[in-house]
Design an enzyme around this catalytic site. Structure first.
Site, short mmCIF file in Angstrom:
data_model
loop_
_atom_site.label_atom_id
_atom_site.label_comp_id
_atom_site.label_asym_id
_atom_site.label_seq_id
_atom_site.Cartn_x
_atom_site.Cartn_y
_atom_site.Cartn_z
CE LYS A 131 4.09 -32.84 60.26
NZ LYS A 131 3.82 -31.67 59.44
CD GLN A 183 3.45 -29.51 54.94
OE1 GLN A 183 3.15 -30.42 55.69
NE2 GLN A 183 4.14 -28.46 55.33
CG ASP A 208 -2.62 -29.25 60.71
OD1 ASP A 208 -1.91 -29.68 61.63
OD2 ASP A 208 -2.17 -28.77 59.66
N GLY A 255 4.72 -14.06 70.53
CA GLY A 255 4.22 -14.44 69.21
C GLY A 255 2.72 -14.32 69.15
CB SER A 257 1.47 -17.04 64.34
OG SER A 257 1.58 -18.19 65.15
N GLY A 357 12.44 -30.76 70.69
CA GLY A 357 11.54 -30.33 71.75
C GLY A 357 10.10 -30.31 71.28
N GLY A 359 8.95 -29.79 68.19
CA GLY A 359 8.71 -30.41 66.88
C GLY A 359 8.16 -31.82 66.96
CB THR A 461 -62.15 -57.42 49.48
OG1 THR A 461 -61.53 -56.26 50.06
CG2 THR A 461 -62.33 -58.48 50.56
N GLY A 464 -58.88 -53.93 49.12
CA GLY A 464 -57.53 -54.09 49.63
C GLY A 464 -57.56 -54.45 51.10
CD GLU A 465 -58.77 -57.34 52.16
OE1 GLU A 465 -59.28 -57.24 53.29
OE2 GLU A 465 -59.37 -56.99 51.12
CB SER A 468 -49.74 -49.90 51.61
OG SER A 468 -49.61 -50.31 50.27
#
Length: 1024
Positions: A131, A183, A208, A255, A257, A357, A359, A461, A464-465, A468
């Protein structure tokens, strides 16, 4: 844990060199199509081919193959499907694809695979070496991380597995990691532990293909997995390489699995094959196999399938790996598959060898999955994810709280994810607000910053103007309407104004932070933490002064360093004090009598004490108090005062700290008084700086919230601008700039915007932003947005006083161009001030319902003539982000050129000169007048080494002068400096101009009259 360099998928013994990311390998490639396709096509190449090897010859060739069943049956000997050759072509193709993608997209980095191994199995080492080589040839980088098994390390059972889980968790959250491979087997671990580790891999990095979600999707007819398990995918690839059409064919899989047999069956069914899955106990197995067009053998028994079992012309894929005795081999054994090769090759049309093959294809498909993972992650990071919240605009704009409660916010986890914050970087405080971990800065340290805009205003003032509101409206326009990454950074509001006159600071109308009730009240408790830390220090100072006044030097030292079980020790702050005094001893018993006395006695001069207690409430009766009146204080009284909590130096430290360590250091440097010998006394000398840092450890994390339109807002710190430096935190801005920024080499059009607000008028908030905040942060703003209102400009032109709680005079609700034009001089002065910092200036005229088109046009023309780069009306209060689109486009245009930002003054000048420069350049004063106290304080601070600090003026926000009644652009005045205080922790000196108070008072009719709780619903009413 040992990390070894490698270049492939993991299954290896430890290597001796340290972890390294290896460069992309360029290998000449065959002329194949792109290596990566969707799962269901399984890397199918458009022209079917098979790498074959004739049994009578060792030569290999690529042979196009579209054989009929008859032709395959007539073949006398099977052709070998050469997995090595096909895998090599695939690796070369992947390498070319990576290089091609990088050449056109510089922000795409080579895929990076991390492989975890528990123990040092020799068998695993064989797989790993394959790998590593494959990854190198595919142009990828790899980390092989090996963790000793419990038997190797001698640790208790389960320790190794726990370390693997921790390491996998880190790799899951690391954006540099494309794929993760665990692994198997994990040495010393049981099946349950192995499953827990495999399941812990993030599904988007499970190259995997073993994650339960991937396995589940593999068997689903309505979806595809993120990744197909490598061996099954390689098996399908080998079958398709022969040119055989699987549709309608009969395939037998030997198989069952979870790794090979079952997923191969699922893939074959997706290819419309008729699949029979068998195992070693299946009855009439030979008869079933004899009917198969394709046989996949993964049963785990050496040479189990014989040639006479096979249908003539069948394709045989041998997945098995078994060792059998062979005396001719040096090792005494040889590797064979699950198929008896010699007999099968005489009947089959195609067959895979063992080895050579399946693998090599397994490893090649791992590389393919890793490349897919890297591409998906890269595309995901670049995708614009923000989903705006729709606004239902009403022509008659309801109250702020009615608008706020009518909108349903997104969960805070959602908005954090949308801007690229990882789940482990979010600490939720309920559904709609959360803290952001500072670790995000480390993760994004290589990213370029986004564009940086500061919002300031004209002299306001008392009402506030709308800075925010403009900040939020601009963020909504950029983020929700122009699809830019846009993050607003605002201060946490103090409860003083919230329950006083001004109200909250969440914005207003259809441009607000929500939930506004949570925003305007306790939020995440940062101000309470600042209050606790400040008052702990105040209590410690008075206690220390009392104990020094009532004890001998020896008694004081013995109580500071008591023997515990016969042993005396110094605490950390004590060692720091000794070091400051030039004493390098660490054992209290080694100090001389003189050293012990000097260490123990701070000898604070009460006349120089500047540290006040704080409270987050407007309370005029705390502006001067007497403490120590109880009999227990033995007559040690003194006069002191309370400040508003947001005026505390602890708040300034929070706002200016760059990280946790910097905050801790700044808290320790805070000077609270001078000794009678004239030496500065710090919080570190008092001994409680560490405890203060503990109280503020969570407060250093910014809070994330959202606007009414679902764009992100960072709320952090809340220093007042008239009595402190008046800006949100550096940390919030830094995090926002990284989240809004782009990668090196990326298209500039993808850049995002951070809009941070500076308090009050530009002469105060913007000046401190530029001269204090940016000096500490090292950040350079691209532009300033100056907020102006017709109402405020008329007031500066000579209009009647604007008083909170009283109806506005008719002049403010009717067109009056003459008055407005006179008042524009104030706006012109602020434009001039901003230009002195080299900033692009965008004037935002915050539109009110009574403003006329002629008035708006007058202000626009005046602004441009006064030097503004842009001047646009903005109706975000009534229309949200839609109403600020013109403003947003002007800001984008203003930020296209590189910043030419510069400071107003050189820090190396004397304190008095720096104060005078601000007074003349920013306020238009003729000069300054220092009181005798201010003169003495300046001399003391310079003598103590603080002369190189910047200046933070504490001045009224309602006028450019010290007199709040003087509107417009006052001239012919001298700025009186009553006192000068030191904020050594925050790293500035702040002169108090005129009668500036650090504790506001309540008016006759405060806002709390309107605030109440609905007992039936639990909702808050009347907050604004």
């Amino acid at each position: 844990m040992r990390i070894a360099r490698s270049i492939g998928h993991l299954r290896s013994r430890p290597l001796s060199v340290s972890s390294t990311k290896l460069p992309i390998g360029r290998i000449s490639s065959l002329n194949l199509n792109s290596s990566i396709t969707k799962v269901n096509s399984l890397l199918t190449i458009s022209t079917p081919f098979v790498a074959t090897r004739n049994l009578s010859s060792s030569s290999r060739l690529l042979q196009p193959s579209k054989m009929s069943d008859v032709e395959m049956g007539e073949a006398s000997k099977a052709k070998i499907i050469d997995g090595n050759a096909i895998a090599k072509q695939l690796r070369q193709s992947i390498s070319e694809d990576i290089s091609k993608l990088q050449s056109t997209n510089p922000t795409f980095h080579a895929p990076h695979l991390v492989i975890f191994q528990l123990g040092s199995s020799a068998a695993s080492s064989t797989y790993i070496r394959m790998k590593l080589k494959a990854a190198e040839e595919s142009g990828m980088t790899v980390e092989h991380i090996q963790i000793p098994s419990d038997s190797e390390s001698g640790a208790t059972a389960g320790t190794g597995v726990k370390k693997v889980l921790e390491a996998v968790g880190k790799a899951n959250s690391d954006e540099k990691v494309s794929g993760i491979l665990v692994q198997l087997p994990l040495e010393g671990a049981g099946k349950t532990e192995e499953k827990a580790v495999v399941d812990s891999v993030a599904v988007n990095k499970d190259v995997d293909g073993f994650h339960p979600e991937n396995i589940g999707l593999l068997s689903s007819r309505i979806g595809n997995p993120h990744f197909v398990p490598c061996t099954p995918a390689g098996t399908i690839k080998l079958i398709e390489s022969t040119g055989f059409d699987l549709k309608g064919s009969n395939v037998v899989v030997l198989g069952r699995s979870d790794i090979v047999g079952t997923p191969v069956c699922a893939l074959l069914r997706k290819k419309d094959a008729t699949v029979t899955q068998c195992h070693s106990r299946t009855k009439n197995l030979q008869q079933i196999v004899s009917t198969a067009d394709v046989v996949v053998a993964a049963i785990g028994q050496a040479e189990f399938v014989k040639g006479d079992w096979l249908k003539p012309g069948a394709i045989v894929i041998d997945v098995g790996t078994n060792y059998i005795p062979d005396s001719t081999k040096k090792s005494g054994q040889r590797l064979v598959g699950d198929v008896h090769f010699e007999s099968a090759s005489k009947v089959a049309s195609f067959i895979t060898p063992v080895p050579g093959g399946v693998g090599p294809m397994t490893v090649a498909m791992l590389m393919s999955n890793t490349f897919q993972a890297a591409k998906k992650a890269w595309e995901s990071r670049r995708a614009k994810k923000l989903v705006p919240l729709p606004l239902e605009l009403l022509e008659k704009v309801p109250s702020d709280i009615e608008i706020a409660v009518a909108q349903t916010p997104k969960p805070v986890a959602t908005i954090a994810e949308e801007i690229g914050v990882h789940p482990d970087e979010v600490e939720s405080y309920g559904r709609y607000k959360a803290k952001i971990e500072l670790s995000v800065l480390d993760r994004l340290k290589d990213r370029l910053d986004g564009k940086y805009i500061v919002v300031a205003g004209i002299t306001p003032t008392p009402l506030g103007e709308g800075k925010s509101t403009t900040t939020i409206g601009l963020a909504q326009a950029l983020g929700a309407h122009l699809e830019k990454t846009a993050i607003a950074c605002v201060r946490q509001p103090s409860q003083g104004p919230t329950f006083g006159v001004k109200g909250g600071a969440a914005g207003g109308g259809y441009s607000q932070v929500i939930p506004m009730t949570e925003f305007n009240l306790h939020l995440t408790g940062d101000i309470h933490a600042v209050t606790a830390a400040n008052n702990l220090l105040a209590a410690a100072i008075d206690a220390r002064m009392f104990h020094e006044a009532t004890q001998t030097d020896k008694g004081l030292f013995n109580r500071l360093c008591p023997a515990k079980k016969g042993v005396r020790t110094f605490s950390k702050p004590m060692l720091a004090r000794l070091h400051k005094q030039g004493v390098n001893k660490t054992d209290p018993n080694e100090l001389t009598e003189e050293e012990a006395a000097k260490f123990a006695r701070l000898d604070i001069d009460p006349a120089t004490l500047t540290w006040n207690r704080v409270l987050d409430t407007n309370d005029r009766y705390l502006r001067q108090i007497t403490v120590g009146q109880a009999p227990t204080e033995k007559g040690h009284e003194r006069k002191t005062a309370f400040d508003i909590a947001v005026a505390s130096e602890c708040m300034a430290v929070l706002a200016l700290a760059k990280d946790l360590a910097d905050m801790r250091a700044r808290l320790g440097r805070m000077v609270v008084a001078s000794s009678k010998a004239g030496e500065p006394i710090t919080a570190e000398d008092i001994g409680c700086a560490g405890a203060m840092a503990v109280l503020m450890k969570d407060a250093i994390k910014p809070t994330i919230m959202q606007t009414l339109e679902g764009t992100p807002v960072f709320v952090h710190a809340g220093p007042f601008a008239n009595i402190a430096h008046g800006n949100s935190s550096i940390i919030a801005d830094r995090i926002a700039l990284k989240l809004a920024g782009i990668e090196k080499g990326d298209d500039e059009s993808r850049n995002g915007y951070v809009i941070t607000e500076a308090g009050f008028g530009a002469d105060i908030g913007m000046e401190k932003f530029c001269n204090i905040k940016t000096r500490v942060s090292g950040l350079k703003p691209n532009a300033v947005v100056l907020v102006a209102t017709i109402r405020a400009l008329k007031m500066h032109g000579g209009g009647p006083a604007v008083t909170p709680g009283k109806p506005l005079d008719a002049v403010y609700t009717q067109e009056n161009l003459e008055l407005l034009e006179k008042g524009c001089a104030n706006l012109g002065k602020h434009i001039e001030n901003a230009k002195k910092f080299g900033l692009k200036v965008v004037v935002a005229i915050n539109q009110f319902t009574n403003d006329t088109a002629a008035e708006m046009e007058l202000v626009q023309k005046y602004s441009l003539n006064a030097g503004a780069d842009y001047a646009v009306p903005s109706n975000h209060w009534a229309k949200g982000g839609e109403g600020a689109l013109e403003l947003a486009k002007a800001v984008i245009d203003a930020c296209t050129e590189p910043s030419k930002f510069q400071f107003l003054y050189d820090l190396n000048q004397p304190l008095k000169n720096k104060i005078e420069i601000i007074a003349k350049e920013m306020y238009g004063a003729d000069g300054i007048q220092l009181s005798s106290e201010a003169e003495e304080e300046i001399q003391r601070y310079e003598r103590q080494g603080y002369g190189g600090l910047p200046i933070c003026m504490a001045k009224t926000a309602l006028s450019l002068s010290d007199d709040p009644s003087k509107k417009g652009v006052p001239t012919g005045f001298t700025l009186p400096i009553r006192n000068v205080r030191l904020s050594a922790g925050a790293s500035f000196v702040y002169p108090l101009v005129g009668d500036m108070s650090t504790m506001p008072g309540l008016t006759t009719r405060p806002g709390f009259y309107d605030i109440d709780l609905n007992p039936d619903t639990g909702d808050i009413e009347g907050l604004f």
